[in-house]
Design an enzyme around this catalytic site. Structure first.
Site, PDB file in Angstrom:
ATOM      1  CE  LYS A  37     -22.943 -28.379 -21.659  1.00 29.59           C
ATOM      2  NZ  LYS A  37     -23.341 -28.864 -22.996  1.00 29.59           N
ATOM      3  NE  ARG A 135     -21.820 -33.682 -29.043  1.00 30.37           N
ATOM      4  CZ  ARG A 135     -21.900 -32.544 -28.380  1.00 30.37           C
ATOM      5  NH1 ARG A 135     -20.825 -31.822 -28.129  1.00 30.37           N
ATOM      6  NH2 ARG A 135     -23.065 -32.088 -27.945  1.00 30.37           N
ATOM      7  CE1 TYR A 275       9.704 -22.817 -11.529  1.00 27.10           C
ATOM      8  CE2 TYR A 275       7.354 -22.434 -11.847  1.00 27.10           C
ATOM      9  CZ  TYR A 275       8.392 -22.942 -11.100  1.00 27.10           C
ATOM     10  OH  TYR A 275       8.129 -23.574  -9.928  1.00 27.10           O
ATOM     11  CG  MET A 323       0.487 -26.218 -10.217  1.00 31.11           C
ATOM     12  SD  MET A 323       1.236 -27.675  -9.463  1.00 31.11           S
ATOM     13  CE  MET A 323       2.267 -28.291 -10.774  1.00 31.11           C
TER      14      MET A 323
HETATM   15  C1  LIG Z   1     -24.054 -27.840 -23.678  1.00 29.01           C
HETATM   16  C2  LIG Z   1     -25.249 -28.106 -24.471  1.00 29.01           C
HETATM   17  C3  LIG Z   1     -26.214 -27.115 -24.673  1.00 29.01           C
HETATM   18  C4  LIG Z   1     -26.015 -25.678 -24.235  1.00 29.01           C
HETATM   19  O1  LIG Z   1     -25.254 -25.010 -25.234  1.00 29.01           O
HETATM   20  P1  LIG Z   1     -24.924 -23.450 -25.088  1.00 29.01           P
HETATM   21  O2  LIG Z   1     -24.268 -23.094 -26.380  1.00 29.01           O
HETATM   22  O3  LIG Z   1     -23.984 -23.330 -23.941  1.00 29.01           O
HETATM   23  O4  LIG Z   1     -26.200 -22.768 -24.851  1.00 29.01           O
HETATM   24  C5  LIG Z   1     -27.385 -27.473 -25.310  1.00 29.01           C
HETATM   25  N1  LIG Z   1     -27.569 -28.731 -25.761  1.00 29.01           N
HETATM   26  C6  LIG Z   1     -26.639 -29.709 -25.613  1.00 29.01           C
HETATM   27  C7  LIG Z   1     -26.919 -31.061 -26.138  1.00 29.01           C
HETATM   28  C8  LIG Z   1     -25.454 -29.420 -24.985  1.00 29.01           C
HETATM   29  O5  LIG Z   1     -24.537 -30.379 -24.850  1.00 29.01           O
END
Ligand SMILES: *Cc1c(COP(=O)(O)O)cnc(C)c1O
Length: 382
Positions: A37, A135, A275, A323
């Site tokens: 991801k 969550r 800046y 930037m």
């Molecule tokens: C991002 C994520 C992981 C991976 O977590 P890491 O700590 O980066 O290994 C695993 N499970 C879920 C549900 C996640 O959102």
């Protein structure tokens, strides 16, 4: 066209090393999912996915449906799990592309039931069980209503049961994670006792810290994110390894972030730089301008704090990060020339700028440092 002044090098050998190292801990029957991801944590999703699949990852996990579809368009055929929310209007993309989906609300489930019939296609559902992260997740009281819908729907299958730990990398006290694991075990029993279809169900809970620390979390599948990229989830995870008398896994950082010197100038003592006039030269100085800034993902909060590596030497940042530009002090570094290579994150012969170091200075975690690198920047496999 790419901006050729900034690039990210992805070290294939180190990525393969990390997969091997992590898999060493894991029994043969447990599947390994590479979490790619967020542009593979800034490393380049398609490249990392391809290398991972060719080198031992059985599956991939992403956050969003667009990431999953892009992987399919890049000819990735292994199972892909979407872990984040998919809007009801986009769920058909998941069905069409054979994407596994984490489900935790009834509306999604009902829509998937309709779509599966419309397309005459099975849909693999991974129920997300609420064990205390609060969550995503289905609470124990609501589980049966989900199972009923799946039992009564011809094409819906429970392919997986997952949960995610809230407090495993932030501490050396893992009582909360253990509590979550107990609740997970109770809930999976409940599902298995009530699910009427005969297919195999994959139980999965482990992120990187769990993979590194606790075998009890492995079950049928693990989800490796940050560790795949050679980064430790936290100092506490490393410390926990030591406390548990475990040999720490030999992770090797995969990413090096580079740029070039685009201007060199002599500035007399007593002059302000950048800046806000937050930096004043204390001596006659030689400064270099780098074509990278907070737009590219170099945190502005590193202003006047971090350093880059030029010719194997540290060059500290002078003044505010802009930037698109940074100014660094090269007074003590001999021989710097226009278009000399610069390391923003990574190692040279005798120096190192780690994402952990930058994270500490910026008040964040290594995850945010690497995922923040702008996706427009070219990723090069080395
Ligand atoms: C991002 C994520 C992981 C991976 O977590 P890491 O700590 O980066 O290994 C695993 N499970 C879920 C549900 C996640 O959102």
């Amino acid at each position: 066209m790419f901006n050729n002044l900034i690039w990210v090098e992805v070290n294939k050998e180190n990525l393969i090393n990390n997969i091997k190292e992590l898999k060493k801990n894991i029994p043969k029957h447990t599947l390994f999912s590479a979490v790619v991801k967020s542009n593979a944590y800034g490393h380049g999703m398609n490249e990392v996915a391809k290398i991972s699949v060719e080198n031992g990852a059985h599956r991939l996990a992403v956050n969003s449906i667009d990431e999953a579809v892009e992987l399919r368009q890049n000819n990735i055929t292994v199972p892909i799990l979407v872990m984040g929310y998919i809007s009801l209007n986009d769920l058909h993309f998941a069905v069409q592309n054979d994407i596994d989906i984490i489900v935790y609300n009834i509306d999604t489930l009902k829509k998937l039931s309709e779509l599966s019939e419309e397309y005459n296609k099975p849909v693999n559902i991974h129920l997300k069980l609420e064990t205390g992260t609060n969550r995503q997740g289905i609470s124990k009281n609501n589980l049966i209503s989900f199972i009923d819908i799946i039992n009564n729907s011809q094409y819906l299958f429970i392919a997986g049961l997952s949960t995610h730990f809230a407090n495993i990398e932030d501490t050396t006290n893992h009582s909360y994670a253990k509590h979550q694991l107990n609740l997970y075990n109770e809930m999976t029993k409940l599902v298995k006792n009530n699910y009427k279809k005969k297919n195999n169900i994959l139980c999965h809970t482990a992120c990187s810290a769990a993979i590194i620390l606790f075998k009890e979390t492995y079950f049928d599948l693990v989800r490796a994110g940050i560790s795949l990229y050679g980064l430790w989830p936290s100092k506490e995870t490393y410390l926990s390894c030591i406390l548990l008398h475990k040999q720490p896994v030999d992770l090797k950082p995969v990413l090096t972030w580079k740029t070039k010197v685009v201007q060199i100038k002599n500035v007399p003592a007593g002059q302000y730089v950048s800046y806000g006039c937050t930096f004043k030269t204390l001596r006659d100085s030689k400064l270099a301008v780098l074509p990278v800034g907070y737009y590219d993902g170099y945190f502005r909060s590193l202003s006047n704090k971090s350093y880059v590596i030029i010719n194997d030497r540290r060059a500290y940042i002078c003044g505010r990060i802009c930037m698109n530009m940074i100014i660094v002090d090269i007074t003590d570094i001999p021989g710097v020339q226009l278009e000399n290579e610069v390391i923003l994150i990574g190692k040279s012969k005798s120096e190192n700028v780690s994402s952990e170091y930058l994270a500490d200075l910026a008040g964040t975690i290594n995850y945010e440092i690497v995922t923040n690198i702008n996706r427009k920047i070219k990723r090069v496999i080395v």
